[in-house]
Design a protein around this motif. Structure first.
Motif, PDB file in Angstrom:
ATOM      1  N   LYS A   1      90.204  23.995   5.227  1.00 51.66           N
ATOM      2  CA  LYS A   1      90.947  24.095   3.969  1.00 51.66           C
ATOM      3  C   LYS A   1      91.732  25.399   3.836  1.00 51.66           C
ATOM      4  O   LYS A   1      92.830  25.402   3.276  1.00 51.66           O
ATOM      5  N   THR A   2      91.194  26.487   4.319  1.00 51.89           N
ATOM      6  CA  THR A   2      91.811  27.788   4.119  1.00 51.89           C
ATOM      7  C   THR A   2      92.333  28.340   5.438  1.00 51.89           C
ATOM      8  O   THR A   2      91.585  28.405   6.427  1.00 51.89           O
ATOM      9  N   PHE A   3      93.611  28.725   5.448  1.00 52.49           N
ATOM     10  CA  PHE A   3      94.235  29.258   6.654  1.00 52.49           C
ATOM     11  C   PHE A   3      94.915  30.580   6.328  1.00 52.49           C
ATOM     12  O   PHE A   3      95.324  30.817   5.186  1.00 52.49           O
ATOM     13  N   ALA A   4      95.031  31.432   7.331  1.00 53.97           N
ATOM     14  CA  ALA A   4      95.772  32.683   7.154  1.00 53.97           C
ATOM     15  C   ALA A   4      97.256  32.359   7.030  1.00 53.97           C
ATOM     16  O   ALA A   4      97.745  31.386   7.606  1.00 53.97           O
ATOM     17  N   THR A   5      97.976  33.170   6.277  1.00 49.65           N
ATOM     18  CA  THR A   5      99.407  32.939   6.103  1.00 49.65           C
ATOM     19  C   THR A   5     100.141  33.145   7.426  1.00 49.65           C
ATOM     20  O   THR A   5      99.646  33.810   8.344  1.00 49.65           O
ATOM     21  N   PHE A   6     101.324  32.603   7.495  1.00 51.17           N
ATOM     22  CA  PHE A   6     102.106  32.685   8.731  1.00 51.17           C
ATOM     23  C   PHE A   6     102.383  34.133   9.134  1.00 51.17           C
ATOM     24  O   PHE A   6     102.175  34.531  10.283  1.00 51.17           O
ATOM     25  N   LEU A   7     102.874  34.934   8.181  1.00 48.39           N
ATOM     26  CA  LEU A   7     103.217  36.318   8.502  1.00 48.39           C
ATOM     27  C   LEU A   7     101.985  37.124   8.895  1.00 48.39           C
ATOM     28  O   LEU A   7     102.071  38.033   9.738  1.00 48.39           O
ATOM     29  N   LEU A   8     100.828  36.810   8.323  1.00 49.40           N
ATOM     30  CA  LEU A   8      99.604  37.509   8.698  1.00 49.40           C
ATOM     31  C   LEU A   8      99.211  37.155  10.134  1.00 49.40           C
ATOM     32  O   LEU A   8      98.827  38.037  10.913  1.00 49.40           O
ATOM     33  N   ARG A   9      99.309  35.889  10.495  1.00 45.47           N
ATOM     34  CA  ARG A   9      98.993  35.481  11.864  1.00 45.47           C
ATOM     35  C   ARG A   9      99.943  36.142  12.856  1.00 45.47           C
ATOM     36  O   ARG A   9      99.539  36.552  13.941  1.00 45.47           O
ATOM     37  N   ARG A  10     101.203  36.249  12.471  1.00 46.03           N
ATOM     38  CA  ARG A  10     102.185  36.868  13.360  1.00 46.03           C
ATOM     39  C   ARG A  10     101.948  38.353  13.510  1.00 46.03           C
ATOM     40  O   ARG A  10     102.053  38.906  14.608  1.00 46.03           O
ATOM     41  N   SER A  11     101.614  39.049  12.424  1.00 42.84           N
ATOM     42  CA  SER A  11     101.510  40.495  12.465  1.00 42.84           C
ATOM     43  C   SER A  11     100.240  40.980  13.157  1.00 42.84           C
ATOM     44  O   SER A  11     100.256  41.999  13.858  1.00 42.84           O
ATOM     45  N   LEU A  12      99.130  40.249  12.973  1.00 40.27           N
ATOM     46  CA  LEU A  12      97.865  40.695  13.572  1.00 40.27           C
ATOM     47  C   LEU A  12      97.820  40.447  15.075  1.00 40.27           C
ATOM     48  O   LEU A  12      97.197  41.207  15.818  1.00 40.27           O
TER      49      LEU A  12
END
Length: 335
Positions: free
Chosen positions: A291-302
């Motif tokens: 149900k809960t996923f990290a945002t796109f920009l967060l996945r890209r930045s980390l």
């Protein structure tokens, strides 16, 4: 005083097969500038276009939607959304649709037309997607349907403006007259909707006469080699991605800065990122609630990605809840 008796049928059935009008509604959504990372940047407001067709002489197909897409590119009220400063179609197109057979991004005819738009307009990318099951109410077009439907209250569209074209059994006896009656009903509906303004934006509606040539045209799919290089279809996620490749001899330089956001060319898969005593971590798919996923920009930045044992590459829908029911099926289909 005399008595007045009203006799009404139990159901308001259509008086003849396919005796209806088909409105295809297209909602342009204005995206706020300099507001990246915020869901609120994508608004529910924008211009609206309605293509009205005869249900007897036409239908709603991937080809009719392709015709309507080309029409949108010529409309004055869609110019800000669809055209750049040079008057060309903007290089990245995102289309959100429902899951009907005429719009589903996984269907070959829909993909064929998407590729045709991609090549014809020299796009950097075209993304066609739908909402997840059970979330169709969040489709932005649905927000336009409410005010459009409200205007139909108490509106009667006669089927016999120029005289009846049906016999006593409700069968068509005059095809030319039938087309004229359908057109008249469509023009009345067009007049109603053309007088509407939704959230400060005009509504443009028009009745389209049947065009068998345009409405039946389906482009051929390209070669498998081209397809494998430019197109991605996640197994379960309802999305199709068509993206320009790195070969400049293929279609020339990119027209946008899309690669700065998607250096891998295609959208990276959704996955969760959790905080733990040992730092940030990504749980295994079977340990996630789906149900809960990290945002796109967060996945890209980390820059941290989940392990994907059994796969050469990370499947886009690895964390989709339905995949956890049959992981073997995913492995087989991926192989």
């Amino acid at each position: 005083m005399s008595n007045i008796v009203l006799l009404l049928p139990d159901h308001d059935w259509v008086i003849a097969t396919r005796h209806k009008l088909i409105p295809s509604v297209y909602a342009g959504c204005i995206i706020k500038g300099n507001d990246m990372g915020r869901a609120e940047a994508i608004t529910y407001s924008g211009p609206t276009y309605v293509a009205i067709r005869s249900g007897k002489h036409s239908s709603s197909t991937a080809s009719t939607h392709a015709v309507d897409f080309n029409k949108l590119a010529t409309l004055k009220n869609f110019k800000e959304i669809m055209r750049d400063e040079e008057g060309r179609l903007k290089p990245v197109v995102l289309i959100s649709s429902d899951r009907g057979p005429d719009e589903n991004p996984r269907y070959p005819k829909v993909i064929s037309h998407a590729i045709h738009h991609f090549v014809k307009h020299d796009l950097d990318a075209i993304f066609i997607f739908t909402n997840a099951p059970g979330r169709s109410a969040f489709n932005r077009v649905e927000r336009r349907m409410a005010p459009l439907s409200r205007e139909l209250s108490r509106l009667i569209l006669p089927h016999d403006s120029y005289g009846t074209h049906l016999d006593e059994q409700g069968r068509t006896k005059d095809h030319d007259l039938e087309k004229m009656n359908f057109q008249k009903a469509g023009e009345v509906l067009t007049e109603v909707w053309n007088n509407m303004v939704i959230d400060g934006h005009d509504v443009v509606a028009e009745y389209l006469e049947p065009d068998n040539t345009a409405e039946s045209f389906v482009p051929d799919l390209p070669s498998l080699q081209w397809y494998s290089e430019h197109v991605r279809e996640p197994i379960l996620a309802s999305v199709t991605l068509v993206v320009k490749c790195d070969d400049h001899a293929c279609y020339g330089d990119l027209r946008s800065s899309l690669r700065s956001i998607l250096p891998e060319r295609f959208v990276i898969p959704p996955y969760p990122i959790l905080q733990s005593s040992s730092g940030l971590c990504i749980p295994k798919p079977q340990e996630h609630d789906g149900k809960t996923f990290a945002t796109f920009l967060l996945r890209r930045s980390l820059g941290i990605t989940p392990t994907h044992e059994g796969f050469n590459k990370l499947p886009y829908d690895l964390y989709c809840p339905s995949l956890q029911k049959d992981r073997r099926q995913l492995l087989e289909r991926t192989c």
